[in-house]
Scaffold this motif. Structure first.
Motif, mmCIF file in Angstrom:
data_model
loop_
_atom_site.group_PDB
_atom_site.id
_atom_site.type_symbol
_atom_site.label_atom_id
_atom_site.label_comp_id
_atom_site.label_asym_id
_atom_site.label_seq_id
_atom_site.Cartn_x
_atom_site.Cartn_y
_atom_site.Cartn_z
ATOM 1 N N ILE A 156 0.825 -1.203 0.000
ATOM 2 C CA ILE A 156 0.000 0.000 0.000
ATOM 3 C C ILE A 156 0.865 1.261 0.000
ATOM 4 C CG2 ILE A 156 -1.720 1.300 1.311
ATOM 5 C CD1 ILE A 156 -2.737 -1.376 2.391
ATOM 6 N N LEU A 157 1.933 1.244 0.799
ATOM 7 C CA LEU A 157 2.802 2.425 0.934
ATOM 8 C C LEU A 157 4.184 2.135 0.343
ATOM 9 C CD1 LEU A 157 1.868 3.412 4.613
ATOM 10 C CD2 LEU A 157 0.899 4.307 2.490
ATOM 11 N N SER A 158 4.203 1.572 -0.824
ATOM 12 C CA SER A 158 5.482 1.198 -1.448
ATOM 13 C C SER A 158 6.326 2.410 -1.821
ATOM 14 C CB SER A 158 5.220 0.353 -2.696
ATOM 15 O OG SER A 158 4.393 1.064 -3.613
ATOM 16 N N ASN A 159 5.701 3.577 -1.964
ATOM 17 C CA ASN A 159 6.452 4.778 -2.338
ATOM 18 C C ASN A 159 7.150 5.439 -1.146
ATOM 19 O OD1 ASN A 159 5.633 4.543 -5.033
ATOM 20 N ND2 ASN A 159 3.728 5.676 -4.647
ATOM 21 N N ILE A 160 6.808 5.019 0.052
ATOM 22 C CA ILE A 160 7.431 5.578 1.250
ATOM 23 C C ILE A 160 8.570 4.655 1.675
ATOM 24 C CG2 ILE A 160 7.067 6.294 3.646
ATOM 25 C CD1 ILE A 160 4.154 6.785 2.967
ATOM 26 N N PRO A 161 9.802 5.140 1.747
ATOM 27 C CA PRO A 161 10.947 4.258 2.038
ATOM 28 C C PRO A 161 10.802 3.468 3.335
ATOM 29 C CG PRO A 161 11.707 6.404 1.272
ATOM 30 C CD PRO A 161 10.236 6.521 1.456
ATOM 31 N N LEU A 162 10.245 4.092 4.375
ATOM 32 C CA LEU A 162 10.139 3.416 5.664
ATOM 33 C C LEU A 162 9.240 2.196 5.591
ATOM 34 C CD1 LEU A 162 10.691 3.298 8.724
ATOM 35 C CD2 LEU A 162 8.745 4.857 9.041
ATOM 36 N N PHE A 163 8.166 2.271 4.787
ATOM 37 C CA PHE A 163 7.194 1.180 4.710
ATOM 38 C C PHE A 163 7.358 0.325 3.470
ATOM 39 C CE2 PHE A 163 5.181 4.596 7.164
ATOM 40 C CZ PHE A 163 4.929 3.920 8.346
ATOM 41 N N ALA A 164 8.331 0.647 2.630
ATOM 42 C CA ALA A 164 8.519 -0.148 1.413
ATOM 43 C C ALA A 164 8.921 -1.576 1.744
ATOM 44 C CB ALA A 164 9.574 0.510 0.519
ATOM 45 N N ASP A 165 9.686 -1.752 2.814
ATOM 46 C CA ASP A 165 10.057 -3.089 3.283
ATOM 47 C C ASP A 165 9.276 -3.401 4.556
ATOM 48 O OD1 ASP A 165 11.924 -3.413 1.225
ATOM 49 O OD2 ASP A 165 13.420 -2.269 2.353
ATOM 50 N N ASN A 166 9.426 -4.611 5.014
ATOM 51 C CA ASN A 166 8.751 -5.043 6.237
ATOM 52 C C ASN A 166 9.298 -4.267 7.427
ATOM 53 O OD1 ASN A 166 7.499 -6.348 8.332
ATOM 54 N ND2 ASN A 166 8.326 -8.371 7.873
ATOM 55 N N ILE A 167 8.455 -3.450 8.065
ATOM 56 C CA ILE A 167 8.907 -2.627 9.183
ATOM 57 C C ILE A 167 9.265 -3.486 10.389
ATOM 58 C CG2 ILE A 167 6.623 -2.270 10.202
ATOM 59 C CD1 ILE A 167 7.447 0.601 10.772
ATOM 60 N N LEU A 168 8.739 -4.701 10.449
ATOM 61 C CA LEU A 168 9.027 -5.575 11.588
ATOM 62 C C LEU A 168 10.466 -6.076 11.581
ATOM 63 C CD1 LEU A 168 5.726 -7.676 11.665
ATOM 64 C CD2 LEU A 168 6.302 -5.651 13.006
ATOM 65 N N THR A 169 11.149 -5.937 10.465
ATOM 66 C CA THR A 169 12.548 -6.351 10.383
ATOM 67 C C THR A 169 13.508 -5.167 10.517
ATOM 68 O OG1 THR A 169 12.543 -6.152 7.959
ATOM 69 C CG2 THR A 169 11.935 -8.293 8.901
ATOM 70 N N ASN A 170 12.959 -4.010 10.781
ATOM 71 C CA ASN A 170 13.770 -2.801 10.939
ATOM 72 C C ASN A 170 14.087 -2.623 12.421
ATOM 73 O OD1 ASN A 170 14.630 -0.057 11.225
ATOM 74 N ND2 ASN A 170 13.712 0.395 9.226
ATOM 75 N N GLU A 171 15.358 -2.684 12.786
ATOM 76 C CA GLU A 171 15.749 -2.601 14.188
ATOM 77 C C GLU A 171 15.368 -1.258 14.810
ATOM 78 O OE1 GLU A 171 19.800 -3.475 14.889
ATOM 79 O OE2 GLU A 171 19.716 -5.501 14.045
ATOM 80 N N THR A 172 15.336 -0.211 13.997
ATOM 81 C CA THR A 172 15.065 1.123 14.529
ATOM 82 C C THR A 172 13.581 1.379 14.735
ATOM 83 O OG1 THR A 172 17.042 1.933 13.388
ATOM 84 C CG2 THR A 172 15.469 3.592 14.174
ATOM 85 N N TRP A 173 12.735 0.866 13.837
ATOM 86 C CA TRP A 173 11.320 1.233 13.855
ATOM 87 C C TRP A 173 10.378 0.069 14.133
ATOM 88 C CZ3 TRP A 173 10.576 6.176 14.248
ATOM 89 C CH2 TRP A 173 11.518 7.060 13.689
ATOM 90 N N ALA A 174 10.868 -1.118 14.397
ATOM 91 C CA ALA A 174 9.979 -2.256 14.647
ATOM 92 C C ALA A 174 9.105 -2.036 15.870
ATOM 93 C CB ALA A 174 10.806 -3.535 14.806
ATOM 94 N N TRP A 175 9.624 -1.308 16.847
ATOM 95 C CA TRP A 175 8.859 -1.081 18.079
ATOM 96 C C TRP A 175 7.598 -0.264 17.834
ATOM 97 C CZ3 TRP A 175 8.013 3.766 20.339
ATOM 98 C CH2 TRP A 175 8.710 4.828 19.738
ATOM 99 N N THR A 176 7.587 0.564 16.784
ATOM 100 C CA THR A 176 6.403 1.380 16.511
ATOM 101 C C THR A 176 5.214 0.512 16.103
ATOM 102 O OG1 THR A 176 7.115 1.736 14.212
ATOM 103 C CG2 THR A 176 7.811 3.352 15.857
ATOM 104 N N ALA A 177 5.479 -0.600 15.426
ATOM 105 C CA ALA A 177 4.393 -1.510 15.061
ATOM 106 C C ALA A 177 3.781 -2.140 16.307
ATOM 107 C CB ALA A 177 4.909 -2.589 14.114
ATOM 108 N N ILE A 178 4.623 -2.467 17.277
ATOM 109 C CA ILE A 178 4.122 -3.039 18.528
ATOM 110 C C ILE A 178 3.301 -2.003 19.280
ATOM 111 C CG2 ILE A 178 4.785 -4.171 20.675
ATOM 112 C CD1 ILE A 178 7.416 -4.938 19.305
ATOM 113 N N VAL A 179 3.741 -0.747 19.262
ATOM 114 C CA VAL A 179 2.983 0.327 19.898
ATOM 115 C C VAL A 179 1.606 0.458 19.253
ATOM 116 C CG1 VAL A 179 2.871 2.827 20.222
ATOM 117 C CG2 VAL A 179 4.993 1.611 20.697
#
Length: 311
Positions: A156-179
């Motif tokens: 859905i958000l492929s044009n946004i770099p942060l969400f282009a890949d699986n955010i759950l595998t991002n060490e910096t931003w994975a916690w935001t998905a849990i929030v």
């Protein structure tokens, strides 16, 4: 004359069967019933809560691995906790997550509650809708969110770099998905608490404020928030305490990963204590965590209740 008069009561006493028993008063029967109802609960609490806590404190002073023999090591487990980088990282993550989730939960819940408390159509229907997340199994919903973050959102958000890949595998931003998952579920209960507080405010206060020219923000700051400050205290304390103990959303979304980036204190205790051969060490961690949560909760009550008295 005097002797016969004195003998009369004696004769009456001798002829009677004894003193008449005093009937039990309703208050005495109520007290007896109260004790019969309370004592089973007290005994059950002692057996299933106090005894396990005391046993845990005992084993935290040993080197017990969860199996085999053990020896007393004193306070060495507690000393080593403060030298363990993984433990310190887990505490840092837990507090970061808890503070962010508590702030978002209360902001969103109060906003929704104020909207539901207004004169809108089908208000009771929307109250039920907003409470649905609280009654759903968090693990089941967690796996739904996991699919959403790992598969749907990157498309859905492929044009946004942060969400282009699986955010759950991002060490910096994975916690935001849990929030996001934790806040989505916790808002349901907080909304009900805020609604209870908002319904205790007389409408006449808002009408008088409107006549005096007070705008919406002024009414919220001077009327709404001061009168629901006790409900705000309850929500903040319960939210922070619950989020510090976060477990299910992490297991469902990241299982503590990537690496240990989203590993909370409760997840660390579970992993090390039950499958890592660190039963005594993680039991000491649990004791420290209990003390930390107690201190934080008492501090919150002291600060927030002081603000209530200032209004």
């Amino acid at each position: 004359m005097t002797s016969s008069t004195q003998a009369l009561p004696a004769a009456r006493g001798a002829g009677s069967a004894g003193p008449t028993p005093t009937p039990r008063r309703p208050k005495d029967r109520a007290q007896t019933t109260f004790y019969w109802m309370v004592w089973p609960a007290v005994i059950a609490f002692f057996l299933f809560h106090t005894v396990p806590v005391l046993v845990g404190i005992f084993f935290s002073l040993t080197n017990y691995a969860g199996y085999g023999a053990w020896n007393f090591v004193g306070l060495s487990n507690y000393v080593n906790l403060f030298k363990d980088d993984r433990v310190l990282q887990a505490y840092g993550f837990s507090f970061l997550f808890a503070i962010a989730a508590t702030v978002l939960t209360n902001l969103i819940s109060l906003s929704i509650a104020m909207g539901l408390n207004a004169k809108i159509m089908a208000r009771n229907f929307w109250r039920g809708v907003y409470f649905v997340p609280y009654v759903l199994a968090i693990l089941v919903i967690g796996y739904v969110f996991q699919f959403f973050f790992s598969s749907s959102l990157p498309k859905i958000l492929s044009n946004i770099p942060l969400f282009a890949d699986n955010i759950l595998t991002n060490e910096t931003w994975a916690w935001t998905a849990i929030v996001a998952l934790a806040v989505w579920q916790s808002c349901a209960f907080a909304i009900i608490i805020y609604l209870s507080g908002l319904q205790t405010i007389p409408r006449e206060l808002y009408e008088a404020a409107s006549l005096d020219g007070a705008k919406a923000w002024r009414q919220f700051r001077s009327i709404t928030f001061p009168l629901i400050s006790a409900f705000f205290t309850i929500n903040v304390v319960l939210s922070l305490k619950g989020f510090l103990q976060v477990f299910d959303p992490i297991v469902a979304l990241t299982n503590g990963g990537p690496g240990t980036a989203t590993e909370s204190v409760t997840l660390l205790i579970f992993r090390g204590g039950f499958s890592g051969g660190e039963f005594a060490y993680q039991t000491a961690n649990a004791v420290v965590f209990f003390i930390v949560i107690t201190i934080v909760s008492l501090f919150q009550f002291r600060v927030l209740q002081r603000r209530e008295a200032d209004f």
